[in-house]
Design an enzyme around this catalytic site. Structure first.
Site, PDB file in Angstrom:
ATOM      1  CG  LEU A   1      -1.652  -1.301   1.567  1.00 59.43           C
ATOM      2  CD1 LEU A   1      -2.596  -1.094   2.749  1.00 59.43           C
ATOM      3  CD2 LEU A   1      -2.404  -1.827   0.358  1.00 59.43           C
ATOM      4  N   GLY A   2       0.924   1.935  -1.136  1.00 57.62           N
ATOM      5  CA  GLY A   2       1.707   3.164  -1.232  1.00 57.62           C
ATOM      6  C   GLY A   2       3.046   2.939  -1.923  1.00 57.62           C
ATOM      7  CB  VAL A   3       4.489   2.929  -5.114  1.00 57.92           C
ATOM      8  CG1 VAL A   3       4.251   1.452  -4.990  1.00 57.92           C
ATOM      9  CG2 VAL A   3       3.426   3.600  -5.953  1.00 57.92           C
TER      10      VAL A   3
ATOM     11  CB  THR B   1      10.457   7.895  -0.569  1.00 56.16           C
ATOM     12  OG1 THR B   1      10.109   9.202  -1.035  1.00 56.16           O
ATOM     13  CG2 THR B   1      11.961   7.752  -0.550  1.00 56.16           C
TER      14      THR B   1
ATOM     15  CB  ILE C   1      19.222   1.271  12.949  1.00 54.71           C
ATOM     16  CG1 ILE C   1      20.032   2.389  12.297  1.00 54.71           C
ATOM     17  CG2 ILE C   1      19.947   0.687  14.151  1.00 54.71           C
ATOM     18  CD1 ILE C   1      20.218   3.617  13.195  1.00 54.71           C
TER      19      ILE C   1
ATOM     20  CE  LYS D   1      11.529   8.309  13.360  1.00 50.75           C
ATOM     21  NZ  LYS D   1      12.514   9.215  12.717  1.00 50.75           N
TER      22      LYS D   1
END
Lengths: 438, 438
Positions: free
Chosen positions: B9-11, B13, B137, B206
């Site tokens: 779903l979503g192309v 970056t 990472i 995050k």
């Protein structure tokens, strides 16, 4: 759910640490796994030491590792005996009896890993060894799982704490190798027989294991090029510093079109690189993947509890996997055994790196012309040069050169020719240089 | 064995990067998993872009993400749409239809993670999100598996590349915030609307997710203290440097006896720490475990292929687990959902840190006595002080102080009192200081 029963072989530093951490963090670990992990049996020749460790706990202590390796109540054995004779025998015995194995024994895996992994595959058991490389840093997991999307291009690591400690001390205190080694031995940072650490053998064990994981090849310790730090002079550490470099003992493995480089040797690294600033007994590893680029992993590479952290991470993994179907386990060497490839290891002579040279010459006119002529004839080009008077006012000068990348064989030939010039006052110092930039 | 069928779903970056890396490294990845992972369907409003990406491949392109979330041929959906509305709807729809979900959407997880994880648990599917924190990472894996032996004590990370790039440029080029931001936007390192990056919101997303993994608590974004870099003056970066510190935007979470600290703000870090030397758009995270000590993870925190590396690592993990029994999967938040704990988040006022203060005062006798009196009355002690003349020869001086650890509430009160002194010529600059040493 029935707890996982573990047999612990060896209660030296790491064995004791494993027992202690597992007990201390039992609740936290059970929160993660949903299943108790209990050390039921311990084998050590020093049974008194083992009994003191488990005082009051319900643990069987024996001096016979093989008894545990065969015992029907044990699900997983943790081999922390070290050495290769009994450790190997116990591991193979446990595998034969269908037990999973966790080990921190890099020397054993580097030398007999292929045989042990084959036996484990045949009996459909797991051999886990996070603790064998870089102590508590979860580098095996990163290589095997975290970076699974990548074609790994190279790995370079400071993977021996003792030698890194010695190099740090030599640089910071301006001392020579043997002085620092002696004090490291006194401090307990170097063993009475430090050969494995200072000659690069321990680092070679580890880079060999990482190369197998990164590239999907068998363990090939016997083809690793190994050079230690015993011949490094403080002068070179100082000169490297002036040029913007720091000298580290690196384990390096690299995929090239011709095969795989596998080598351990001191190398200059630009001071601006993070890894150049890893000091003391700490370890750090750079992994370069085609998609992720360079990633770096840093932490304690040895010690009781850091290594126990890795041993127990493996215990948790095996516990999580124990009732799942074998075909979906993480392959022991990251790649499926039947798909291991036979990519050759490149002989050191064919490896290309940049170099630092220090030439000690009597100050005769024309000597620099002779040297640069030889280098030019070998198609080796110079990227930087400094000339230093000898401090003691002798009739000698130090010429330090940084050379662009060339083949090891090529530089060997050139060095031999330069060494034969009549002006050369001493043996040429040659250290490889790694940019670690891409 | 039947290949794993993925719906992408979503192309944008990361979506394009994921498609490209998966295709390029298909053979290498299959060597690791033993099973093909194939993107069968793609949803994007820009269907032409999607078709150009998959040119010649057997992939269904649609503009309807929900169609894929419901499609019976799809095993796993990879949500890379971003935003919270459609992304959330598609993820919940996929979960309802028993599909596993991989997402890089930190904003969504920080705000609605608890709801999404609960839905996934109910339907017994996996939600994986390695790509949501620090790009390529493998920090989620380290926290959830690699460090499973440890009681995690604290995490501190540079986890927003844009703000780290800006701070690096400010320091190296001596420029002010707005100038660097403008050039970062031109270079594509900062978005047209950079609010999330420069105000610390992205970093807060995050650190919130990492705190949940480290401590086994629910995601608590709404209780995170957030302070960005927009008010940092170049002067402070310079003065910090003189004192041996570098200023970084850190996400920090820490376990204390009173609860959990959860905060994002600029902080001075000793230059000798490895993480202080992480420059430009790179990310690095230190995790302190009770057994392993500090470990550090460094790499690209954003970008098409680094983030794709993390997305595909999750695809590999889910593929490996797909036929194994659910109770042995790695729990989505590292701990078993029924064993999540209710440890409180500590309000910022109760957090203790060290501080850097810059006071701009008119040079009257007695002002330093007044300041130090206020600090002493608040039981705050000074660890270092420098005094700087104003460059323009004005009747003002800069007093820079490093203060030992104290409570945020305490320093707030002291600062308020000092600010009210008649000699104070400008607003007091206050930046927290983190030793990151233990």
């Amino acid at each position: 759910m029935k707890p996982i029963h573990v047999g612990l072989l060896g209660v030296g530093t790491v064995g004791s640490g494993t027992y202690t951490v597992l007990k201390r963090n039992q609740q936290e670990i059970t929160r993660r796994t949903g299943r108790n992990i209990i050390i039921r049996m311990i084998a050590d020749l020093d049974q008194e030491k083992a009994r003191a460790l488990v005082a009051g706990d319900d643990v069987v202590v024996t001096s016979d590792a093989l008894e545990i390796a065969r015992h029907p109540d044990i699900d997983i054995i943790v081999e922390l005996i070290g050495g290769q004779a009994i450790a190997k025998q116990a591991i193979l015995e446990a595998i034969t009896h269908g037990k999973h194995v966790i080990t921190a024994n890099k020397a054993l895996l580097a030398n007999h890993g292929n045989e042990i992994f084959a036996a484990a595959q045949q009996r459909n058991v797991i051999v886990a060894f996070e603790a064998a490389v870089a102590g508590g840093i979860p580098i095996i997991k990163a290589l095997r799982e975290g970076l699974a999307a990548n074609r790994i291009e190279w790995i370079a690591g400071i993977i021996n704490g003792t030698s890194n400690f010695i190099l740090s001390e030599m640089r910071v205190k301006g001392l020579d190798f043997s002085t620092v080694l002696a004090s490291a031995q006194q401090l307990g940072y170097a063993e009475a027989d430090p050969t494995y650490d200072i000659e690069g053998i321990d680092a070679a064990h580890k880079i060999t294991i990482m190369a197998a994981l990164a590239f999907g090849i068998p363990v090939r310790f016997d083809q690793t090029y190994i050079e230690g730090i015993t011949k490094l002079a403080n002068d070179d550490i100082r000169y490297a510093e002036e040029l913007g470099y720091r000298i580290k003992l690196l384990g390096i493995t690299k995929r090239t079109t011709n095969g795989i480089e596998l080598r351990v040797h001191p190398a200059l690294i630009p001071v601006k690189r993070l890894i150049a600033n890893v000091e003391g007994v700490m370890n750090a590893i750079i992994v370069k993947g085609d998609a992720v680029g360079p990633t770096l992993y840093y932490g304690a590479g040895a010690g009781a509890e850091p290594t126990a952290s890795a041993v127990i991470a493996d215990l948790v993994d095996v516990t999580r996997l124990l009732t799942s179907s074998p075909e979906h386990r993480v392959p022991v060497l990251a790649f499926l055994p039947e798909l291991l490839s036979d990519t050759p290891i490149i002989p050191m002579e064919a490896v290309e790196t940049a170099y630092y040279l220090r030439l000690q010459v009597t100050d005769k006119p024309g000597v620099l012309a002779d040297i640069t002529r030889i280098l030019a004839d070998s198609e080796i080009s110079i990227s930087a040069m400094i000339q230093k008077e000898h401090a003691d006012g002798e009739d000698k000068v130090n010429i330090i050169m940084l050379l662009h990348k060339t083949r090891e064989k090529n530089i060997n030939t050139a060095i031999e020719k330069i060494q034969n010039l009549p002006a050369m006052a001493d043996k040429i110092i040659r250290i490889r240089l790694e940019e670690l930039g891409s």
